[in-house]
Structures are given as structure tokens and as C-alpha cells.
Scaffold this active site. Structure first.
Site, PDB file in Angstrom:
ATOM      1  N   SER A   1      -2.107  -3.971  -6.067  1.00  0.00           N
ATOM      2  CA  SER A   1      -2.512  -5.310  -6.173  1.00  0.00           C
ATOM      3  C   SER A   1      -2.707  -6.521  -5.308  1.00  0.00           C
ATOM      4  CB  SER A   1      -0.996  -5.858  -6.908  1.00  0.00           C
ATOM      5  OG  SER A   1      -0.691  -4.858  -7.620  1.00  0.00           O
TER       6      SER A   1
ATOM      7  N   GLU B   1      14.667  -4.695  -5.723  1.00  0.00           N
ATOM      8  CA  GLU B   1      13.869  -5.359  -7.082  1.00  0.00           C
ATOM      9  C   GLU B   1      15.075  -4.964  -7.704  1.00  0.00           C
ATOM     10  OE1 GLU B   1      10.701  -2.434  -6.125  1.00  0.00           O
ATOM     11  OE2 GLU B   1       9.923  -4.009  -7.452  1.00  0.00           O
TER      12      GLU B   1
ATOM     13  N   SER C   1       1.251   3.728  -3.557  1.00  0.00           N
ATOM     14  CA  SER C   1       0.508   4.996  -4.384  1.00  0.00           C
ATOM     15  C   SER C   1      -0.568   5.592  -3.835  1.00  0.00           C
ATOM     16  CB  SER C   1       0.060   3.911  -5.772  1.00  0.00           C
ATOM     17  OG  SER C   1       1.643   3.578  -6.101  1.00  0.00           O
TER      18      SER C   1
ATOM     19  N   GLY D   1       1.019  -1.192   0.100  1.00  0.00           N
ATOM     20  CA  GLY D   1       0.067  -0.110   0.111  1.00  0.00           C
ATOM     21  C   GLY D   1       0.973   1.264  -0.124  1.00  0.00           C
TER      22      GLY D   1
ATOM     23  N   THR E   1       7.439   4.561 -13.525  1.00  0.00           N
ATOM     24  CA  THR E   1       7.040   4.704 -14.868  1.00  0.00           C
ATOM     25  C   THR E   1       8.952   4.724 -15.789  1.00  0.00           C
ATOM     26  OG1 THR E   1       6.896   7.247 -14.870  1.00  0.00           O
ATOM     27  CG2 THR E   1       4.860   5.965 -14.442  1.00  0.00           C
TER      28      THR E   1
HETATM   29  C1  LIG Z   1      -0.740  -3.328 -12.857  1.00  0.00           C
HETATM   30  C2  LIG Z   1      -0.144  -2.058 -12.236  1.00  0.00           C
HETATM   31  C3  LIG Z   1       0.422  -2.660 -10.448  1.00  0.00           C
HETATM   32  C4  LIG Z   1       0.869  -1.591  -9.521  1.00  0.00           C
HETATM   33  N1  LIG Z   1       0.893  -1.949  -8.115  1.00  0.00           N
HETATM   34  C5  LIG Z   1       0.999  -1.501  -6.911  1.00  0.00           C
HETATM   35  C6  LIG Z   1       0.929  -1.609  -6.047  1.00  0.00           C
HETATM   36  O1  LIG Z   1       0.551  -3.351  -5.915  1.00  0.00           O
HETATM   37  N2  LIG Z   1       1.115  -1.303  -5.069  1.00  0.00           N
HETATM   38  C7  LIG Z   1       1.650   0.143  -5.764  1.00  0.00           C
HETATM   39  O2  LIG Z   1       1.435   0.595  -3.930  1.00  0.00           O
HETATM   40  N3  LIG Z   1       1.209   0.705  -5.795  1.00  0.00           N
HETATM   41  C8  LIG Z   1       0.952  -0.036  -7.501  1.00  0.00           C
HETATM   42  N4  LIG Z   1       0.525   0.436  -8.829  1.00  0.00           N
HETATM   43  C9  LIG Z   1       0.938   1.855  -8.350  1.00  0.00           C
HETATM   44  C10 LIG Z   1       2.364   2.406  -9.602  1.00  0.00           C
HETATM   45  O3  LIG Z   1       3.405   2.526  -8.704  1.00  0.00           O
HETATM   46  C11 LIG Z   1       1.728   3.936 -10.454  1.00  0.00           C
HETATM   47  O4  LIG Z   1       1.302   4.331 -11.633  1.00  0.00           O
HETATM   48  C12 LIG Z   1       3.251   4.587 -11.008  1.00  0.00           C
HETATM   49  O5  LIG Z   1       3.601   5.228 -10.173  1.00  0.00           O
HETATM   50  C13 LIG Z   1       2.114   5.337 -11.585  1.00  0.00           C
HETATM   51  O6  LIG Z   1       2.223   6.573 -10.876  1.00  0.00           O
HETATM   52  P1  LIG Z   1       0.990   7.285 -10.910  1.00  0.00           P
HETATM   53  O7  LIG Z   1      -0.383   6.172 -11.793  1.00  0.00           O
HETATM   54  O8  LIG Z   1      -0.293   7.626  -9.905  1.00  0.00           O
HETATM   55  O9  LIG Z   1       1.058   8.244 -12.111  1.00  0.00           O
HETATM   56  P2  LIG Z   1       1.771   9.846 -11.714  1.00  0.00           P
HETATM   57  O10 LIG Z   1       2.842   9.682 -11.012  1.00  0.00           O
HETATM   58  O11 LIG Z   1       0.737  10.689 -12.258  1.00  0.00           O
HETATM   59  O12 LIG Z   1       1.679  10.097 -13.699  1.00  0.00           O
HETATM   60  C14 LIG Z   1       1.331   9.930 -14.489  1.00  0.00           C
HETATM   61  C15 LIG Z   1       2.386  10.455 -16.443  1.00  0.00           C
HETATM   62  O13 LIG Z   1       3.221  11.451 -15.902  1.00  0.00           O
HETATM   63  C16 LIG Z   1       4.489  11.457 -15.364  1.00  0.00           C
HETATM   64  N5  LIG Z   1       5.211  11.905 -14.962  1.00  0.00           N
HETATM   65  C17 LIG Z   1       5.274  11.924 -13.643  1.00  0.00           C
HETATM   66  N6  LIG Z   1       6.008  12.622 -13.452  1.00  0.00           N
HETATM   67  C18 LIG Z   1       6.780  12.876 -13.332  1.00  0.00           C
HETATM   68  C19 LIG Z   1       8.036  13.626 -14.245  1.00  0.00           C
HETATM   69  N7  LIG Z   1       8.684  14.152 -12.616  1.00  0.00           N
HETATM   70  N8  LIG Z   1       8.906  13.953 -15.204  1.00  0.00           N
HETATM   71  C20 LIG Z   1       8.532  13.180 -15.969  1.00  0.00           C
HETATM   72  N9  LIG Z   1       7.066  13.060 -16.324  1.00  0.00           N
HETATM   73  C21 LIG Z   1       6.591  12.548 -15.435  1.00  0.00           C
HETATM   74  C22 LIG Z   1       4.989   9.897 -15.297  1.00  0.00           C
HETATM   75  O14 LIG Z   1       5.949   8.600 -16.191  1.00  0.00           O
HETATM   76  C23 LIG Z   1       2.969   9.039 -16.200  1.00  0.00           C
HETATM   77  O15 LIG Z   1       3.583   9.301 -17.240  1.00  0.00           O
HETATM   78  C24 LIG Z   1       0.903  -0.482  -9.485  1.00  0.00           C
HETATM   79  C25 LIG Z   1       0.034   0.157 -10.759  1.00  0.00           C
HETATM   80  C26 LIG Z   1      -0.507  -1.156 -12.406  1.00  0.00           C
HETATM   81  C27 LIG Z   1      -0.469   0.646 -13.043  1.00  0.00           C
END
Ligand SMILES: Cc1cc2nc3c(=O)[nH]c(=O)nc-3n(C[C@H](O)[C@H](O)[C@H](O)COP(=O)(O)OP(=O)(O)OC[C@H]3O[C@@H](n4cnc5c(N)ncnc54)[C@H](O)[C@@H]3O)c2cc1C
Length: 399
Positions: A162, A245, A130, A128, A384
Site C-alpha cells: 500500500s 495492531e 507480502s 513490504g 484473511t
Molecule cells: C487492500 C490491501 C492492502 C494490502 N496492503 C499490504 C501492505 O501494505 N503490505 C503488505 O505486505 N501486504 C499487504 N496486503 C497483502 C495482504 O497481507 C495479503 O493479501 C493477505 O495476507 C493474504 O495473502 P494472499 O493475498 O497471498 O492470499 P493467499 O494467502 O493466497 O490466500 C488466498 C485464499 O486462501 C485462503 N487460505 C490461505 N491459506 C489458508 C490456510 N492455511 N487455511 C485456510 N485458508 C487459507 C485465504 O484465507 C484466502 O481466502 C494488502 C492486501 C490488500 C487486499
């Protein structure tokens, strides 16, 4: 560089291969071949229990906590053989993330309570971290934990967690102090997912599964003993998770297995009477991906063999993550290309176990479209690609 496994590693590989062949149950293999991407908690636990009996369930842990004492290269070989045999790919959370954090920073109580259950694979865990609005910028998270007597009272919301709907335990980042810099007031808590005040809402995904969840925490009382390490040090521990990791983020074993399956599909399927594997465009794409995967595997092996590099470990981890995630997508794309029109048929994860396989729909086709869809997320989870590239720019090139 010329890399070769020595005789000792080759005979170790044979030992693992023989063990897996003799002990991995056929029903688990069968299920692995007919499933979506989401971890399968029941079969994973069954396999973990089998490995535990042989002392192999947590190979990378120190000996005193039940590890094997294997070298990093032996662990690589072990994971390689397990994946190639279609053994369940472990949910990393307990074995590779929270377990090492507990034995490194946790109290004796946490070690005695949680390490045995992780070793035996008794429960599924979720992560937990994000929150809505706090993914890439994780330090901005807003879930709070306020100390009241012997408990922390936790309030907030997590997302993309997840497996939260099936998890018995979760490891969470929470804010215990909001006064200083964002990173400073973050703490690391272990939470029993059946505690009153927790509600979990699965999110429907485009691959037909719903293992990602929203988790709502409403006045959830967590015993103070479940704080890992010191209050306010959670950010440091979470960063340490990334080191655990490091090589896992390349998804090397999964990529190797799925590339072998792409070959299997292409060798069996025909388009206009020609085996797909014999078509020139397919072969050149396959060759390119194979070369990239071999390069990635050698990069991982060089790290494990402790070859000196001037690069910062975080930059290396990010490089592996970028290449590994891109390969997950290109390998599943290759599978779709090999399937041709058949890739358009979507079989939902719930139908996979009982799907009536036939000559027209052999078992190697079941589930592939669903997995190709969920691997679109490979360039998002665990950080990402844009964020990884920024880390590489900063840590490797000082930009
Ligand atoms: C299949 C899946 C499983 C997951 N499992 C878990 C889990 O078990 N536990 C957990 O805690 N989280 C989990 N996550 C969450 C995951 O860690 C986040 O989705 C990820 O860190 C991106 O954060 P966000 O979705 O808030 O996107 P955002 O941070 O809002 O990003 C949106 C877009 O903006 C870009 N961006 C953001 N900031 C910047 C920057 N500074 N410079 C350039 N580009 C930027 C990103 O690259 C992306 O393209 C999971 C996500 C997925 C898709």
C-alpha cells in the site's frame, strides 16, 4: 458489565474535542469527506505536524521518545475524537508499526535517524511484507538480502504494498539465510524507496484507485545500519507488530464514523417519498449493526481497561479483526442501502475533490460507492478471516 468513562476521562475527551475543533483545518475535513479509502499523505502530514506542535503526534510511544504518557483509555478517547471530527486516519505503518519496532529493537542510529521524522510525519512509509505466493504463508517469502561489505544487496518482488508509489521509506522482510527453518532466516530492513534498483508498479483496483503496488527490487544496496535488531530475528519483530495492531485491527473509530454517516444519509435520502431511516427493514438492519458495533467497542475497552481474560492476546486480536472487518463491510453495505439507486453512480477517486455537489448529489454521497468497493478487501488485508479463525481455534480452544 457496566462500563462508564469517569470524570477524568470525560474532561480529557472535552479537552481533545476542543483542540481538534480549534486546530483541524477545514480544507482537511473537506478533503476527508471527498476522498476514497487510500491514505492522503499530504493532509495526513499536515495534521501530524499540527499534533506534533502540541506533543500529541505519537501518543502511545514512551515518554522518552516523544509519547504523551496517556493511558490506553486516553489514547482510545483521543483517536475516537479525531476520527469523529473527520481528521485523517493515520497510515499505521510509521506511527504504530515501524516506530515501536525501532524504539524497542533498533540501534541508537536508527532511533536518532527515524524516530524524529516519524513523530513529525515528514514522510510516508510502506510495508513490504507480502510477495506473490507469500501472503498468508508469509514465512515462505523469497526476497533475498546478501551481505556485501557495508551493504545488503536485496533482490526479489513484493506485492500489494500500500502506498509504495508515494512512500519515501519502506520496512521490508527479507531472507538473509535460506538454510534453516523458513522463519529463522528472515530479517527486517528499512529501505529508502528512491534507491537505484527499486521499481514500483501501481495496481488498478476496482474502487478506481491504484494505491496498492508491486515493488521490484533488483540489486538494491541497503546500508547495514538499516537492519533493525539482529539478523535473522525479523520474524519475531514482525509478530511483535501484530501486538501493536491489536486493537487497531478492529477499525473501531472508522466503523463508528461511517455508521454515523450511514445514519446521516438515511435521514436525508428518501425512497418512494419515505425517509430511508423510517423504513422498517432499514431500521432493523441499522439496529443490528449498531448492537454489534457497541459490543465490539466494549470488547476493545475491556482489553484496554486490562480486564483479566484467559484468552491468548493473539486470539483476542484475531477476534477483533474478524468482527471489525465484517462490520466495515456491513456498514458500507448499509450506506449503499441508504443511497438506493444513487449508489450505482460510481465517482472515481480522481474526480472526488472537484465533484460538483448539489441538492441531488450532496457531499455525503461522494466517494461512498468507491469506499464500499475497497472495503471488500477488509477481510483480506492484515491477515484473511480464514487465517484469523484458525488462530482463534488454536490459541483460544487449542484445536
Ligand atoms: C487492500 C490491501 C492492502 C494490502 N496492503 C499490504 C501492505 O501494505 N503490505 C503488505 O505486505 N501486504 C499487504 N496486503 C497483502 C495482504 O497481507 C495479503 O493479501 C493477505 O495476507 C493474504 O495473502 P494472499 O493475498 O497471498 O492470499 P493467499 O494467502 O493466497 O490466500 C488466498 C485464499 O486462501 C485462503 N487460505 C490461505 N491459506 C489458508 C490456510 N492455511 N487455511 C485456510 N485458508 C487459507 C485465504 O484465507 C484466502 O481466502 C494488502 C492486501 C490488500 C487486499
Amino acid at each position: 458489565m457496566h462500563f462508564q468513562f469517569d470524570d477524568r476521562l470525560n474532561s480529557f475527551r472535552q479537552e481533545v474535542r476542543d483542540f481538534v475543533a480549534a486546530n483541524l483545518p477545514a480544507h482537511i475535513v473537506n478533503r476527508q469527506r471527498h476522498k476514497s479509502f487510500a491514505p492522503d499523505d499530504l493532509h495526513t502530514a499536515e495534521w501530524q505536524a499540527i499534533l506534533h506542535k502540541n506533543g500529541w503526534s505519537v501518543p502511545g510511544w514512551p515518554l522518552e521518545y516523544g509519547g504523551t504518557g496517556w493511558s490506553p483509555l486516553q489514547q482510545f478517547v483521543f483517536n475516537d475524537e479525531c476520527a469523529a471530527a473527520d481528521a485523517p486516519v493515520f497510515p499505521w505503518g510509521p506511527r504504530d508499526m515501524v516506530g515501536p519496532i525501532i524504539y524497542t529493537f533498533g540501534s541508537d542510529y536508527l532511533k536518532e535517524t527515524f524516530l524524529p521524522m516519524i513523530r513529525e510525519g515528514r514522510h510516508y512509509w510502506c510495508q513490504g511484507f507480502s510477495e506473490p505466493g507469500s501472503g498468508s504463508d508469509l514465512a515462505s517469502l523469497r526476497t533475498t538480502a546478501v551481505r556485501q561489505g557495508d551493504s545488503y544487496i536485496v533482490n526479489g518482488q513484493k506485492i500489494w504494498t500500500s502506498g509504495a508509489a508515494v512512500a519515501k521509506w519502506g520496512f521490508f522482510l527479507v531472507k538473509t539465510d535460506t538454510s534453516g527453518k523458513p522463519q529463522q532466516g528472515i530479517s527486517f530492513l528499512i529501505i529508502d524507496m528512491s534507491t537505484p534498483g527499486i521499481s514500483v508498479r501501481p495496481i488498478q483496483q476496482m474502487d478506481g484507485d491504484d494505491h496498492l503496488c508491486e515493488v521490484f527490487l533488483d540489486n538494491v544496496a541497503v546500508p547495514v545500519e538499516h537492519l533493525v535488531g539482529e539478523e535473522g530475528k525479523g520474524w519475531t519483530y514482525a509478530k511483535d507488530l501484530l501486538d501493536h495492531e491489536r486493537t487497531g485491527s478492529s477499525y473501531i473509530f472508522w466503523n463508528k464514523r461511517e455508521l454515523a454517516k450511514a445514519r446521516e444519509i438515511a435521514s436525508s435520502e428518501t425512497i418512494d417519498g419515505i425517509a430511508v431511516i423510517d423504513s422498517e427493514p432499514f431500521r432493523s438492519r441499522l439496529a443490528r449493526i449498531e448492537a454489534q458495533l457497541t459490543a465490539l467497542e466494549w470488547s476493545v475497552l475491556r482489553m484496554l481497561a486490562d480486564e483479566q481474560t484467559p484468552w491468548h492476546p493473539s486470539a483476542l486480536a484475531s477476534c477483533l479483526k474478524v468482527r471489525g472487518a465484517q462490520l466495515q463491510q456491513s456498514i458500507t453495505d448499509l450506506q449503499m442501502q441508504a443511497m438506493g439507486r444513487k449508489s450505482l453512480r460510481f465517482i472515481a477517486p480522481q474526480q472526488m475533490a472537484d465533484f460538483p455537489v448539489s441538492t441531488l448529489w450532496p457531499d455525503y454521497l461522494v466517494g461512498k460507492t468507491s469506499v464500499a468497493l475497497i472495503t471488500r478487501a477488509a477481510t483480506i488485508y492484515g491477515g484473511t478471516l480464514q487465517i484469523q479463525r484458525t488462530i482463534i481455534a488454536k490459541m483460544a480452544f487449542g484445536v
